[in-house]
Write an enzyme that holds these catalytic residues in place. Structure first.
Site, PDB file in Angstrom:
ATOM      1  N   GLY A   1     -27.750 -14.209 -10.683  1.00  0.00           N
ATOM      2  CA  GLY A   1     -26.706 -13.273 -10.297  1.00  0.00           C
ATOM      3  C   GLY A   1     -25.399 -13.560 -11.014  1.00  0.00           C
ATOM      4  N   GLY A  52     -34.242 -11.292 -11.120  1.00  0.00           N
ATOM      5  CA  GLY A  52     -33.443 -10.067 -11.076  1.00  0.00           C
ATOM      6  C   GLY A  52     -33.541  -9.358 -12.410  1.00  0.00           C
ATOM      7  N   GLY A 104     -15.746  -6.223 -23.206  1.00  0.00           N
ATOM      8  CA  GLY A 104     -16.190  -6.970 -22.023  1.00  0.00           C
ATOM      9  C   GLY A 104     -17.604  -7.504 -22.127  1.00  0.00           C
ATOM     10  N   HIS A 156     -42.565  20.555 -21.368  1.00  0.00           N
ATOM     11  CA  HIS A 156     -43.921  20.014 -21.447  1.00  0.00           C
ATOM     12  C   HIS A 156     -44.300  19.813 -22.910  1.00  0.00           C
ATOM     13  CE1 HIS A 156     -48.146  19.385 -20.508  1.00  0.00           C
ATOM     14  NE2 HIS A 156     -48.420  20.196 -21.532  1.00  0.00           N
ATOM     15  N   GLU A 175      -6.381  -8.312 -22.752  1.00  0.00           N
ATOM     16  CA  GLU A 175      -7.761  -8.803 -22.864  1.00  0.00           C
ATOM     17  C   GLU A 175      -7.741 -10.227 -23.411  1.00  0.00           C
ATOM     18  OE1 GLU A 175     -11.102  -7.878 -22.143  1.00  0.00           O
ATOM     19  OE2 GLU A 175     -11.226  -9.931 -22.877  1.00  0.00           O
TER      20      GLU A 175
HETATM   21  P1  NAD Z   1     -29.629 -10.173  -9.712  1.00  0.00           P
HETATM   22  O1  NAD Z   1     -28.744 -10.233  -8.532  1.00  0.00           O
HETATM   23  O2  NAD Z   1     -30.114  -8.861 -10.217  1.00  0.00           O
HETATM   24  O3  NAD Z   1     -30.933 -11.069  -9.447  1.00  0.00           O
HETATM   25  C1  NAD Z   1     -30.874 -12.433  -9.157  1.00  0.00           C
HETATM   26  C2  NAD Z   1     -32.237 -12.852  -8.630  1.00  0.00           C
HETATM   27  O4  NAD Z   1     -32.253 -14.266  -8.518  1.00  0.00           O
HETATM   28  C3  NAD Z   1     -32.566 -12.294  -7.266  1.00  0.00           C
HETATM   29  O5  NAD Z   1     -33.848 -11.715  -7.298  1.00  0.00           O
HETATM   30  C4  NAD Z   1     -32.497 -13.518  -6.357  1.00  0.00           C
HETATM   31  O6  NAD Z   1     -33.389 -13.453  -5.266  1.00  0.00           O
HETATM   32  C5  NAD Z   1     -32.887 -14.630  -7.307  1.00  0.00           C
HETATM   33  N1  NAD Z   1     -32.389 -15.947  -6.947  1.00  0.00           N
HETATM   34  C6  NAD Z   1     -31.160 -16.267  -6.456  1.00  0.00           C
HETATM   35  N2  NAD Z   1     -31.067 -17.607  -6.304  1.00  0.00           N
HETATM   36  C7  NAD Z   1     -32.245 -18.145  -6.705  1.00  0.00           C
HETATM   37  C8  NAD Z   1     -32.754 -19.478  -6.798  1.00  0.00           C
HETATM   38  N3  NAD Z   1     -32.002 -20.524  -6.462  1.00  0.00           N
HETATM   39  N4  NAD Z   1     -34.022 -19.640  -7.255  1.00  0.00           N
HETATM   40  C9  NAD Z   1     -34.775 -18.581  -7.620  1.00  0.00           C
HETATM   41  N5  NAD Z   1     -34.341 -17.310  -7.554  1.00  0.00           N
HETATM   42  C10 NAD Z   1     -33.088 -17.081  -7.111  1.00  0.00           C
HETATM   43  O7  NAD Z   1     -28.831 -10.990 -10.840  1.00  0.00           O
HETATM   44  P2  NAD Z   1     -29.024 -11.106 -12.408  1.00  0.00           P
HETATM   45  O8  NAD Z   1     -30.382 -10.719 -12.815  1.00  0.00           O
HETATM   46  O9  NAD Z   1     -28.508 -12.440 -12.763  1.00  0.00           O
HETATM   47  O10 NAD Z   1     -28.029  -9.998 -12.950  1.00  0.00           O
HETATM   48  C11 NAD Z   1     -26.612 -10.133 -12.680  1.00  0.00           C
HETATM   49  C12 NAD Z   1     -25.932  -8.779 -12.695  1.00  0.00           C
HETATM   50  O11 NAD Z   1     -25.924  -8.252 -14.006  1.00  0.00           O
HETATM   51  C13 NAD Z   1     -26.625  -7.814 -11.790  1.00  0.00           C
HETATM   52  O12 NAD Z   1     -25.770  -7.508 -10.723  1.00  0.00           O
HETATM   53  C14 NAD Z   1     -26.898  -6.613 -12.654  1.00  0.00           C
HETATM   54  O13 NAD Z   1     -26.422  -5.442 -12.058  1.00  0.00           O
HETATM   55  C15 NAD Z   1     -26.198  -6.874 -13.973  1.00  0.00           C
HETATM   56  N6  NAD Z   1     -27.115  -6.517 -15.081  1.00  0.00           N
HETATM   57  C16 NAD Z   1     -27.544  -5.237 -15.196  1.00  0.00           C
HETATM   58  C17 NAD Z   1     -28.443  -4.900 -16.191  1.00  0.00           C
HETATM   59  C18 NAD Z   1     -28.919  -3.481 -16.305  1.00  0.00           C
HETATM   60  O14 NAD Z   1     -28.299  -2.612 -15.730  1.00  0.00           O
HETATM   61  N7  NAD Z   1     -30.009  -3.185 -17.013  1.00  0.00           N
HETATM   62  C19 NAD Z   1     -28.944  -5.867 -17.038  1.00  0.00           C
HETATM   63  C20 NAD Z   1     -28.512  -7.170 -16.875  1.00  0.00           C
HETATM   64  C21 NAD Z   1     -27.591  -7.481 -15.885  1.00  0.00           C
END
Ligand code: NAD
Length: 455
Positions: free
Chosen positions: A259, A177, A39, A438, A33
């Site tokens: 993302g 997202g 992580g 319930h 790690e």
């Molecule tokens: P995401 O993929 O969930 O969402 C990214 C969003 O950004 C999308 O809706 C996309 O359309 C939009 N987007 C992309 N480019 C853009 C731009 N140039 N301008 C405006 N909008 C744009 O990604 P995230 O929210 O960054 O999360 C990343 C990862 O982390 C995800 O894959 C998720 O599974 C994980 N995560 C999970 C949790 C959870 O399980 N509760 C919480 C946080 C993160």
């Protein structure tokens, strides 16, 4: 002679769970790690955000408790105390994983590991050989090449926003997202003026659009601009185009949340012929890569970027290393039965296929939505708030449940029941025969089953 049975590159959820399972079965395990065990999830992801969200919800509940007969005339929050709670939570859980691996006899080497051949990993000037190697290097935030983003101190990723010294007055979030929506929930509850700019027609692309729209509309005090394509960031002002018109959003801080990308480079895989694309290391449903005895689990596969999916992938790789014949006994990843959860205000969760995905795959389905306001506990806690909804999706002919999504309280705690339903391929009729406690909000699932038209 190998030094150990298994080397695991990466000590996040995929890596540490595999290490635990393997050592429980008597295998000698070495985890490499480069940062902190746990992580992204434990250090800068799931856990610190949930700790902060909890602090914020406590504040928010008290601030809005008058209608429940609770008066608190002056209340205030202390951001540095919230940060301290978050840091303590992370330290406790990282300590827990460290202790667990130690008790299990797993050797942990700190440093950046490099796969120099399918059975050999180097860490600095040390070389280790193993019979099997599991790659669990995770993912990093994706930073698109938008002018004005790189090196701009007013632009942060989720890691940076978790530890800001001060709560910003105005926060622009690029990307609607799960990260964007969760951070919007945290900061809007503290009085920050939050605007999400989302490129697509709806937020939360993994939900059915009707359910995502319900959640979006229910986010308190969050402005959401859909169809917004960001052109540049100038200082802390975001320039975007929407319907052909260029607009400017002034903020104090900008969160980039478009993302995450699997960490496929920098640790040697590409150089020794490990098959990968920009979307991740290519694996089969049992976490095998194209190289014999090299496995990959978690975010680095790009198949699902969720900690609980990484756990399962780690367990499958471990099970098959321990006993290669266990594949026949169900040690296989069921990609369509991975639940997801959004810890926003309100919460949401789901499992299985969306209605849109069923349509794309040509599966004929019927769906129904039931309001959570049919649940007595929901009304006792939220009145007749209409945002709470369960959506049930079942195959039209067989009535087998294919998907379930919930917007509303306790959804992430409730959804495992629906995951079981999907795994076991239960029918709507089976669901109707289940006895739900319930009063619970989960009775919304039962209401949806009874609301579904059956042939
Ligand atoms: P995401 O993929 O969930 O969402 C990214 C969003 O950004 C999308 O809706 C996309 O359309 C939009 N987007 C992309 N480019 C853009 C731009 N140039 N301008 C405006 N909008 C744009 O990604 P995230 O929210 O960054 O999360 C990343 C990862 O982390 C995800 O894959 C998720 O599974 C994980 N995560 C999970 C949790 C959870 O399980 N509760 C919480 C946080 C993160």
């Amino acid at each position: 002679m190998p030094d150990v049975d298994v080397i695991i590159l990466g000590g996040g959820p995929g890596g540490y769970i595999a290490a635990e399972r393997l050592s429980q079965a008597g295998k000698s395990v070495l985890v490499v790690e480069k940062e902190s065990l746990g992580g992204t999830c434990l250090n800068v992801g799931c856990i610190p955000t949930k700790a902060l969200l909890h602090c914020v919800k406590e504040f928010d509940q008290i601030a809005h408790a008058a209608r429940f007969g609770v008066r608190a005339d002056t209340i205030a929050y202390d951001w540095s105390a919230m940060q301290a709670w978050k840091d303590k939570t992370v330290a406790t859980l990282v300590g827990g994983v460290t202790g667990m691996l130690k008790r299990a006899g797993v050797r942990v080497v700190t440093g950046a590991g490099r796969l120099v051949s399918p059975d050999t990993v180097t860490v600095g000037d040390q070389t280790f050989r193993a019979s099997d190697v599991i790659i669990a290097t995770g993912s990093v935030p994706a930073i698109p090449p938008i002018p004005g983003v790189a090196g701009n101190p007013a632009v942060v990723d989720s890691t940076g926003l978790l530890s800001v010294a001060q709560v910003p007055q105005r926060l622009a979030i690029i990307g609607g997202g799960v990260i964007g929506v969760e951070f919007a929930s945290i900061f809007s509850r503290l009085g920050t003026e939050v605007t999400i700019l989302e490129m697509m027609d709806e937020v939360l692309p993994f939900m059915d659009q009707d359910m995502a729209a319900r959640l979006r509309s229910a986010l308190p005090d969050v402005a959401v601009t859909l169809g917004a394509r960001v052109l540049s960031v100038e200082g802390s002002t975001v320039v975007y185009v929407r319907d052909g018109v260029t607009e400017r959003l002034e903020a104090d801080l900008v969160l980039m949340a478009v993302g995450r990308k699997p960490l496929v480079d920098g640790w040697g895989g590409a150089e020794i012929g490990l098959e990968h694309t920009s979307k991740g290391v290519v694996v089969d449903d049992q976490m095998r890569t194209n190289l014999p005895h090299v496995w990959a689990v978690g975010d680095v596969t790009g198949r699902s970027l969720l900690a609980h999916a990484a756990y399962r992938m780690g367990e499958i790789a471990a099970a098959l290393i321990i006993d290669p014949t266990s594949a026949a006994r169900g040690q296989v990843m069921r990609w369509d039965a991975i639940p997801w959860a959004v810890y926003a205000v309100p919460e949401a969760a789901g499992v299985g296929l969306t209605q849109a995905e069923c349509e794309r795959r040509g599966i004929e389905v019927t769906s129904v939505e039931a309001p959570l306001a049919l649940s007595g506990r929901y009304v006792a806690e939220h009145g007749l708030d209409r945002s709470g909804t369960v959506k049930l999706i079942a195959e039209t002919e067989s009535q087998v449940v294919r998907g379930l999504q919930i917007v509303g309280p306790y959804a992430p705690e409730t959804i495992w029941g629906a995951a079981l339903a999907i795994e076991m391929e239960v029918t709507v009729s089976d669901l109707r025969q289940l006895i739900f406690p319930h009063p619970t909000v989960s009775e919304g699932i039962r209401e949806a089953a009874w609301a579904m038209k059956t042939q």
